[in-house]
Design a protein around this motif. Structure first.
Motif, PDB file in Angstrom:
ATOM      1  N   CYS A 105      -6.358  -6.057  -6.570  1.00 62.03           N
ATOM      2  CA  CYS A 105      -7.121  -5.198  -5.662  1.00 62.03           C
ATOM      3  C   CYS A 105      -6.862  -5.596  -4.210  1.00 62.03           C
ATOM      4  CB  CYS A 105      -8.614  -5.304  -5.991  1.00 62.03           C
ATOM      5  SG  CYS A 105      -9.694  -4.337  -4.917  1.00 62.03           S
ATOM      6  N   GLU A 106      -6.884  -6.886  -3.928  1.00 65.75           N
ATOM      7  CA  GLU A 106      -6.644  -7.366  -2.570  1.00 65.75           C
ATOM      8  C   GLU A 106      -5.225  -7.045  -2.113  1.00 65.75           C
ATOM      9  OE1 GLU A 106      -7.707 -11.497  -2.839  1.00 65.75           O
ATOM     10  OE2 GLU A 106      -9.858 -11.062  -2.718  1.00 65.75           O
ATOM     11  N   SER A 112       0.204  -3.447  -0.290  1.00 67.82           N
ATOM     12  CA  SER A 112       1.201  -3.514  -1.349  1.00 67.82           C
ATOM     13  C   SER A 112       1.095  -2.267  -2.229  1.00 67.82           C
ATOM     14  CB  SER A 112       0.968  -4.768  -2.189  1.00 67.82           C
ATOM     15  OG  SER A 112       1.894  -4.836  -3.244  1.00 67.82           O
ATOM     16  N   GLY A 113       2.219  -1.773  -2.692  1.00 73.32           N
ATOM     17  CA  GLY A 113       2.204  -0.613  -3.577  1.00 73.32           C
ATOM     18  C   GLY A 113       2.282   0.695  -2.818  1.00 73.32           C
ATOM     19  N   VAL A 114       1.775   1.747  -3.451  1.00 72.46           N
ATOM     20  CA  VAL A 114       1.862   3.105  -2.921  1.00 72.46           C
ATOM     21  C   VAL A 114       0.459   3.608  -2.578  1.00 72.46           C
ATOM     22  CG1 VAL A 114       2.556   5.469  -3.469  1.00 72.46           C
ATOM     23  CG2 VAL A 114       3.895   3.549  -4.343  1.00 72.46           C
ATOM     24  N   THR A 115       0.323   4.232  -1.416  1.00 73.28           N
ATOM     25  CA  THR A 115      -0.956   4.807  -1.002  1.00 73.28           C
ATOM     26  C   THR A 115      -0.772   6.315  -0.852  1.00 73.28           C
ATOM     27  OG1 THR A 115      -1.515   2.793   0.188  1.00 73.28           O
ATOM     28  CG2 THR A 115      -2.761   4.759   0.753  1.00 73.28           C
ATOM     29  N   ASN A 128      -0.643   0.014  -7.373  1.00 78.06           N
ATOM     30  CA  ASN A 128       0.294  -1.095  -7.380  1.00 78.06           C
ATOM     31  C   ASN A 128       0.629  -1.380  -8.840  1.00 78.06           C
ATOM     32  OD1 ASN A 128       1.882  -3.163  -6.496  1.00 78.06           O
ATOM     33  ND2 ASN A 128       0.201  -4.591  -6.148  1.00 78.06           N
ATOM     34  N   VAL A 129       1.891  -1.261  -9.209  1.00 77.67           N
ATOM     35  CA  VAL A 129       2.306  -1.459 -10.596  1.00 77.67           C
ATOM     36  C   VAL A 129       2.734  -2.910 -10.781  1.00 77.67           C
ATOM     37  CG1 VAL A 129       3.945  -0.770 -12.374  1.00 77.67           C
ATOM     38  CG2 VAL A 129       3.032   0.931 -10.789  1.00 77.67           C
TER      39      VAL A 129
END
Length: 138
Positions: A105-106, A112-115, A128-129
């Motif tokens: 989550c943090e 990190s990841g896609v928004t 985030n995978v």
């Protein structure tokens, strides 16, 4: 045959000079500036939103604002207390999760990841995978 008019040539020269100065100002902006290297830099995201029309501003104004924000961030003068509070609130919500989920989550909150999405459309989805290797059973 057209006649040469010195007055219009002077205006044309002034216009060309102004355009060249403007172009030089835009070219001198280095995409790898210190502002972009700082955690939380949003310039590329803001620029992409300007170009794809999702910023709710006209393109020229949006790009101008994104560039101005980037310059202020490079000078260390861009400080948005509301954004800091939003981040703190999001991280506080992560604390309620089990340790493994809290860490993920943090990471999502920190970019990190896609928004996807925005508050005007009803919310922001952060994904985030994480690939977890499976175990072989005998």
């Amino acid at each position: 045959m057209p006649t040469f008019q010195p007055r219009s040539t002077a205006r044309f020269s002034t216009l060309v000079g102004s355009l060249l100065l403007t172009a030089c100002a835009f070219i001198s902006i280095n995409p790898a500036s210190a502002a972009d290297a700082q955690p939380g830099s949003n310039y590329e995201k803001e620029r992409a939103a300007c170009l794809n029309g999702s910023s709710n501003q006209d393109r020229a104004t949006c790009l101008k604002e994104a560039g101005a924000a980037r310059e202020e961030a490079a000078r260390g003068k861009l400080n948005d207390p509301a954004q800091t509070q939003y981040r703190q609130n999001a991280l506080t919500r992560c604390k309620a999760l089990p340790d493994a989920d809290r860490i993920e989550c943090e990471k999502r909150i920190d970019g990190s990841g896609v928004t996807q999405g925005n508050p005007m459309d009803g919310g922001v989805l952060r994904e985030n995978v994480t690939i977890v290797p499976g175990t072989l059973s005998k």
